[in-house]
Design a protein around this motif. Structure first.
Motif, PDB file in Angstrom:
ATOM      1  N   ILE A 103      -6.512  66.389 164.007  1.00 25.15           N
ATOM      2  CA  ILE A 103      -5.744  65.207 164.780  1.00 25.15           C
ATOM      3  C   ILE A 103      -6.455  63.838 163.901  1.00 25.15           C
ATOM      4  N   ILE A 104      -7.853  64.039 163.621  1.00 28.33           N
ATOM      5  CA  ILE A 104      -8.146  62.979 162.990  1.00 28.33           C
ATOM      6  C   ILE A 104      -7.688  62.642 161.504  1.00 28.33           C
ATOM      7  N   ILE A 105      -7.286  63.688 160.833  1.00 25.44           N
ATOM      8  CA  ILE A 105      -7.023  63.858 159.581  1.00 25.44           C
ATOM      9  C   ILE A 105      -5.490  63.016 159.685  1.00 25.44           C
ATOM     10  N   LEU A 106      -4.623  63.452 160.630  1.00 29.99           N
ATOM     11  CA  LEU A 106      -3.252  63.068 160.761  1.00 29.99           C
ATOM     12  C   LEU A 106      -3.361  61.736 161.169  1.00 29.99           C
ATOM     13  N   GLN A 107      -4.390  61.116 162.039  1.00 26.23           N
ATOM     14  CA  GLN A 107      -4.564  59.767 162.300  1.00 26.23           C
ATOM     15  C   GLN A 107      -4.639  58.711 161.213  1.00 26.23           C
ATOM     16  N   ALA A 108      -5.620  59.354 160.470  1.00 26.34           N
ATOM     17  CA  ALA A 108      -6.012  58.575 159.190  1.00 26.34           C
ATOM     18  C   ALA A 108      -4.940  58.419 158.090  1.00 26.34           C
ATOM     19  N   GLY A 109      -4.195  59.794 158.184  1.00 31.97           N
ATOM     20  CA  GLY A 109      -3.068  59.913 157.376  1.00 31.97           C
ATOM     21  C   GLY A 109      -1.881  58.804 157.640  1.00 31.97           C
ATOM     22  N   VAL A 110      -1.633  58.609 158.722  1.00 31.46           N
ATOM     23  CA  VAL A 110      -0.650  57.777 159.266  1.00 31.46           C
ATOM     24  C   VAL A 110      -1.110  56.379 158.617  1.00 31.46           C
ATOM     25  N   ALA A 111      -2.314  56.108 158.877  1.00 27.97           N
ATOM     26  CA  ALA A 111      -2.773  54.611 158.468  1.00 27.97           C
ATOM     27  C   ALA A 111      -2.481  54.525 156.757  1.00 27.97           C
ATOM     28  N   SER A 112      -2.777  55.577 156.176  1.00 23.18           N
ATOM     29  CA  SER A 112      -2.824  55.688 154.632  1.00 23.18           C
ATOM     30  C   SER A 112      -1.465  55.536 154.343  1.00 23.18           C
ATOM     31  N   GLY A 113      -0.525  56.222 155.115  1.00 22.49           N
ATOM     32  CA  GLY A 113       0.887  56.306 154.815  1.00 22.49           C
ATOM     33  C   GLY A 113       1.466  54.901 155.075  1.00 22.49           C
ATOM     34  N   THR A 114       1.051  54.129 155.914  1.00 18.63           N
ATOM     35  CA  THR A 114       1.644  52.605 156.019  1.00 18.63           C
ATOM     36  C   THR A 114       1.616  52.062 154.831  1.00 18.63           C
ATOM     37  N   VAL A 115       0.942  52.086 154.079  1.00 19.45           N
ATOM     38  CA  VAL A 115       0.566  51.505 152.482  1.00 19.45           C
ATOM     39  C   VAL A 115       1.873  51.942 151.943  1.00 19.45           C
ATOM     40  N   LEU A 116       2.306  53.395 151.912  1.00 18.56           N
ATOM     41  CA  LEU A 116       3.214  53.645 150.901  1.00 18.56           C
ATOM     42  C   LEU A 116       4.547  53.273 151.576  1.00 18.56           C
ATOM     43  N   LEU A 117       4.622  53.233 152.897  1.00 20.62           N
ATOM     44  CA  LEU A 117       5.813  52.960 153.711  1.00 20.62           C
ATOM     45  C   LEU A 117       6.320  51.607 153.197  1.00 20.62           C
ATOM     46  N   PHE A 118       5.465  50.643 153.318  1.00 21.01           N
ATOM     47  CA  PHE A 118       5.874  49.232 153.180  1.00 21.01           C
ATOM     48  C   PHE A 118       6.328  49.167 151.502  1.00 21.01           C
ATOM     49  N   ALA A 119       5.555  49.676 150.736  1.00 22.06           N
ATOM     50  CA  ALA A 119       5.750  49.376 149.043  1.00 22.06           C
ATOM     51  C   ALA A 119       7.124  50.170 149.064  1.00 22.06           C
ATOM     52  N   THR A 120       7.442  51.403 149.829  1.00 16.83           N
ATOM     53  CA  THR A 120       8.632  52.101 149.435  1.00 16.83           C
ATOM     54  C   THR A 120       9.894  51.643 149.743  1.00 16.83           C
ATOM     55  N   ILE A 121       9.599  50.987 151.114  1.00 19.89           N
ATOM     56  CA  ILE A 121      10.831  50.320 151.806  1.00 19.89           C
ATOM     57  C   ILE A 121      11.226  49.251 150.664  1.00 19.89           C
ATOM     58  N   GLY A 122      10.093  48.434 150.388  1.00 17.28           N
ATOM     59  CA  GLY A 122      10.402  47.286 149.686  1.00 17.28           C
ATOM     60  C   GLY A 122      11.185  47.368 148.303  1.00 17.28           C
ATOM     61  N   GLU A 123      10.676  48.546 147.396  1.00 18.78           N
ATOM     62  CA  GLU A 123      11.291  48.795 146.543  1.00 18.78           C
ATOM     63  C   GLU A 123      12.661  49.418 146.761  1.00 18.78           C
ATOM     64  N   LEU A 124      12.940  50.213 147.897  1.00 17.32           N
ATOM     65  CA  LEU A 124      14.288  50.703 148.432  1.00 17.32           C
ATOM     66  C   LEU A 124      15.106  49.513 148.666  1.00 17.32           C
ATOM     67  N   PHE A 125      14.780  48.251 148.968  1.00 20.67           N
ATOM     68  CA  PHE A 125      15.580  47.094 149.296  1.00 20.67           C
ATOM     69  C   PHE A 125      16.106  46.538 147.806  1.00 20.67           C
ATOM     70  N   ALA A 126      15.012  46.566 146.850  1.00 22.70           N
ATOM     71  CA  ALA A 126      15.283  45.823 145.591  1.00 22.70           C
ATOM     72  C   ALA A 126      16.431  46.894 145.001  1.00 22.70           C
ATOM     73  N   GLU A 127      16.190  47.967 144.949  1.00 21.40           N
ATOM     74  CA  GLU A 127      17.109  49.198 144.175  1.00 21.40           C
ATOM     75  C   GLU A 127      18.338  49.256 144.971  1.00 21.40           C
ATOM     76  N   ARG A 128      18.428  48.925 146.241  1.00 21.65           N
ATOM     77  CA  ARG A 128      19.659  48.911 146.892  1.00 21.65           C
ATOM     78  C   ARG A 128      20.610  47.765 146.470  1.00 21.65           C
ATOM     79  N   SER A 129      19.987  46.581 145.890  1.00 19.20           N
ATOM     80  CA  SER A 129      20.676  45.636 145.488  1.00 19.20           C
ATOM     81  C   SER A 129      20.925  45.724 144.072  1.00 19.20           C
ATOM     82  N   GLY A 130      20.426  46.885 143.368  1.00 20.79           N
ATOM     83  CA  GLY A 130      20.698  47.127 142.004  1.00 20.79           C
ATOM     84  C   GLY A 130      19.732  46.743 140.955  1.00 20.79           C
TER      85      GLY A 130
END
Lengths: 378, 322
Positions: B4-31
């Motif tokens: 549980i603790i690993i997943l809890q911390a994992g969600v927090a650390s995944g948030t970093v990737l989430l923002f970066a990935t979705i940001g890149e996704l927006f840019a790539e969606r525009s070409g």
């Protein structure tokens, strides 16, 4: 008395305007070099602004760089030592970029090359008293093989599964660092330090200073045989790219993959081969660094970013192997002098600025900027 | 090693990737392919941390991080949209530049001491849910909660709103979008900026929330590149991007935590007794990125899905092309 006619105030416009026209003919031969030079000048200027923002003195930094890297035969030799790994990694990048394969994994391939060469000493494959005439060629082959393997993986994935090579090569860099760390922290660690034991003298690449007895001028000069390996590689690469059928295929795939396909060129096979050649060159660079300079396997001086600098140098040299030699020396100077400059990120930042300006300047290759007199319009 | 603790911390650390990935996704969606994510994240992490340090206000740090990274992204936008240069090389250059500037301006920041971080709290009712409650809704940073809303909102925006449709049009068929009166250039600049801001947010999420501090290049340790890989794995879909980000976050945590205990599954823990075996664990996120790319690329071929059609292609008005 009639009212004075009120003339409409002439709308003053700036009397010149900038017009862009697509360049229809080939620009003159000196033009690309001039553009690159201009881009460097602009980049140094912008870098100067950034340095002064960070609280440094740009002019003193630059003078310091020039003095610390070209101010005497000893430092020139040190500059060349720094330029040697860059030369080989940038050759590695330029052959891949020629085919529009974005190998940004020269760093990892370089590290693996160093690992492969070290394995010959440390496993050991050859006993320490082996003659250098056998030792050095075997180490070079091992370095080349390890680098080529590190290029083969992304090349194969690209050819077989269309995996984006930018990301796979980059990930291979991180894997290479961990791989070498495993050995130098563990099995090959010397007394618990994060480095392998020093190699026997027989496994060192000869330096100029080794011949000081015959030629006194060479006393203390650290330039090692890696430089000649690099220059030889540049010549061979130039012959491959511009004088061989294979080079023609590579250039055609890079310029127009569709035409290459219709011409019956095997793109899949060339993807794998070029990535392997690219990895092999970077691997040779790693071998030269570990046997010519560091003399032991150790991550920090080997994974120092030569692979990334190679990308910029390849681009700056417009992928021309001979121009690469000159540009490598310039960047060797930057890195050598950069060690003493504060803040320590300056060389990296200047490299980044140069690359940005360089790409922006590419525009001038395709368009001509004309300043047109527009005059005053009513 | 409590999962549980690993997943809890994992969600927090995944948030970093989430923002970066979705940001890149927006840019790539525009070409526009922007490989400068790593550089923008670093500059975001550095500027966010130093502003929070100077003002004592972490929120101001987040805002500045987003703005500075957005500003940096506009260099790339200018080079590839206006000057129509190669997007791959320009993105690489942006990473070099962002890394270099962050290292220069962040000099000495690593010894700067403690900084006030973004608030962490638990959600009253949701945190009582068994298993999910402790993982997702107990003492997480406020940015983690923002992250939960982020992927569905991004999905809705891209697929169900009018501006989202314009975004897709610009990335798939810019000439048609142009003919409809949509400004291709302006939208591309805009979404590259959005991508930059989100990369900056991702950086600030590291330095002000998930693993606070400034550790020069190791602050991001290649997560920007993993984000670029995740966009491909996600097939340019925000929901899949979120799933991938959290999975990678959990993996990162697992690697840290697996080296702690003396026994693993009742056996002697090899990673505890031979710490250098840990280097093989450290390879995992990068190896998994490659595996994930193989999966994503094969799927794209099979389903005939793929990147936005105009990804990486500069748009020149009046020229024949896409």
């Amino acid at each position: 008395m009639s009212e004075p006619t009120v003339l409409p105030k002439p709308r003053r416009r700036f009397p010149f305007s900038v017009r862009l026209e697509p360049r229809l003919n080939e620009p003159p031969r000196w033009y690309p070099a001039a553009i690159s030079f201009g881009a460097i000048v602009v980049a140094l200027f912008l870098g100067g602004i950034l340095i002064s923002l960070a609280g440094g003195d740009p002019l003193r930094s630059y003078i310091h760089i020039a003095k610390a890297s070209f101010g005497g035969i000893g430092v020139i030799s040190d500059t060349i030592v720094k330029a040697t790994p860059i030369l080989l990694t940038s050759l590695a990048c330029s052959i891949a970029f020629r085919m529009k394969l974005w190998n940004i994994g020269a760093e990892g391939q370089f590290i693996m090359g160093a690992f492969g060469a070290s394995a010959v000493v440390l496993l050991p494959v050859l006993p320490p008293e082996t003659s250098p005439w056998i030792f050095i060629p075997v180490m070079a082959l091992a370095g080349i093989a390890a680098g080529a393997l590190w290029g083969f993986v992304p090349g194969y994935l690209k050819a077989r599964f269309n995996v984006n090579e930018i990301i796979s090569t980059l990930m291979m860099n991180y894997i290479a660092v961990s791989w070498v760390n495993f050995f130098i922290f563990g099995v090959w660690s010397e007394g618990g330090f994060q480095m392998s034991p020093k190699f026997p003298k027989n496994a060192w690449l000869p330096r100029l200073s080794d011949y000081a007895k015959e030629i006194p001028l060479f006393r203390g000069l650290t330039t090692h045989m890696g430089l000649f390996l690099g220059i030889a590689a540049a010549i061979v690469l130039w012959l491959i790219v511009y004088r061989s059928r294979w080079g023609y295929e590579i250039r055609l795939i890079g310029d127009n993959p569709r035409a290459a396909k219709y011409a019956g060129i095997n793109i899949t096979r060339n993807t794998v081969l070029v990535m392997m050649l690219s990895g092999a060159l970077a691997g040779l660079g790693g071998m030269a660094e570990v046997t010519g300079v560091v003399h032991r396997l150790q991550t920090s001086p080997i994974a120092a970013g030569y692979g990334f600098t190679g990308i910029i140098v390849a681009w700056l040299a417009k992928l021309n192997p001979f121009a690469t030699i000159l540009v490598s020396i310039l960047f060797g100077a930057l890195i050598l002098a950069g060690r003493e400059i504060q803040p320590s990120g300056v060389p990296k930042m200047i490299q980044g600025t140069i690359l940005v300006c360089l790409i922006a300047s590419d525009f001038l290759m395709r368009y001509r900027v004309r300043i047109v007199r527009t005059g005053v319009e009513a | 090693m409590d999962p549980i603790i690993i997943l809890q911390a994992g969600v927090a650390s995944g948030t970093v990737l989430l923002f970066a990935t979705i940001g890149e996704l927006f840019a790539e969606r525009s070409g526009v392919l922007n490989l400068g994510v790593e550089g923008m994240m670093l500059i975001g992490a550095m500027s966010g941390y130093s502003v929070a340090l100077a003002t004592g206000n972490p929120w101001l740090g987040v805002l500045v991080a987003m703005f500075v990274a957005g500003l940096l992204s506009q260099i790339h936008a200018f080079i590839v949209i206006t000057l129509q240069a190669d997007q791959v090389v320009s993105g690489l250059a942006l990473t070099f530049l962002g890394t270099g500037i962050s290292l220069v301006l962040g000099e000495g920041l690593s010894k700067a001491g403690a900084v006030s971080l973004l608030p962490m709290f638990s959600i009253p009712l949701l945190s009582k849910i068994p298993v999910l409650g402790p993982i997702f809704f107990t003492s997480q940073s406020v940015l983690v909660y923002v992250g939960y809303l982020f992927a569905p909102l991004a999905w809705y925006y891209i697929n169900r709103t009018r501006p989202g449709m314009h975004l897709r049009a610009v990335g798939e068929y810019p000439a048609a979008a142009d003919a409809l009166g949509i400004s291709v250039y302006r939208l591309r600049y805009l979404y590259v900026f959005v991508g930059g801001m989100l990369a900056g947010l991702a950086g600030a999420t590291i330095s002000l929330a998930v693993s606070p501090g400034w550790f020069s290049e190791l602050t991001t340790a290649g997560q920007g590149w993993i984000a670029v890989g995740l966009v491909i794995f996600a097939q340019w879909d925000p929901i899949r991007a979120a799933a991938g980000s959290y999975a990678f976050g959990a993996l990162r945590r697992l690697i840290l935590d697996i080296q702690g205990p003396l026994t693993l599954f009742g056996l002697r823990n090899p990673f505890y007794y031979n710490p250098y075996w840990g280097f093989f664990l450290q390879m995992l996120p990068y190896a998994f990125t490659i595996i994930v790319l193989v999966i994503g690329s094969r799927e794209a071929v099979r389903k005939r899905l793929g990147s936005p059609a105009a990804l990486g292609v500069p748009y020149v008005r009046g020229e024949r092309g896409l």
